[in-house]
Design a protein around this motif. Structure first.
Motif, PDB file in Angstrom:
ATOM      1  N   SER A  22     -10.564  -2.453  13.244  1.00  0.00           N
ATOM      2  CA  SER A  22     -10.211  -3.390  14.309  1.00  0.00           C
ATOM      3  C   SER A  22     -11.391  -3.665  15.233  1.00  0.00           C
ATOM      4  O   SER A  22     -11.632  -4.805  15.624  1.00  0.00           O
ATOM      5  CB  SER A  22      -9.044  -2.847  15.131  1.00  0.00           C
ATOM      6  N   CYS A  43      -6.282  -8.717  11.928  1.00  0.00           N
ATOM      7  CA  CYS A  43      -6.146  -7.735  13.003  1.00  0.00           C
ATOM      8  C   CYS A  43      -4.681  -7.328  13.189  1.00  0.00           C
ATOM      9  O   CYS A  43      -4.380  -6.145  13.351  1.00  0.00           O
ATOM     10  CB  CYS A  43      -6.717  -8.297  14.295  1.00  0.00           C
ATOM     11  N   LEU A  47      -3.251  -3.550  12.761  1.00  0.00           N
ATOM     12  CA  LEU A  47      -2.564  -2.870  13.866  1.00  0.00           C
ATOM     13  C   LEU A  47      -1.106  -2.572  13.527  1.00  0.00           C
ATOM     14  O   LEU A  47      -0.580  -1.529  13.926  1.00  0.00           O
ATOM     15  CB  LEU A  47      -2.668  -3.710  15.136  1.00  0.00           C
TER      16      LEU A  47
END
Length: 64
Positions: A22, A43, A47
């Motif tokens: 990330s 991303c 996550l």
């Protein structure tokens, strides 16, 4: 839970790889090497995996 215990649990291979991924992706985005649409997609996927894995691990430890 003590802070040392939390830090120790955070430093796991999958957690570190996801967080490093990330950070690197964010740096590439800020440098203009990654398109906005690609950044958001990748991303969010990373996550989601990170927090999903952490949540799943907690539930397994509790026996749920």
């Amino acid at each position: 839970m003590k802070i040392k215990d939390r830090i120790a649990k955070l430093i796991e291979v999958k957690s570190l790889i996801t967080l490093m991924f990330s950070v690197c992706l964010s740096i590439a985005f800020l440098m203009g090497k990654v398109d906005v649409k690609d950044y958001i997609t990748v991303c969010m996927t990373g996550l989601t995996f990170f927090f999903g894995y952490q949540n799943s691990k907690k539930n397994n430890e509790k026996g749920e």
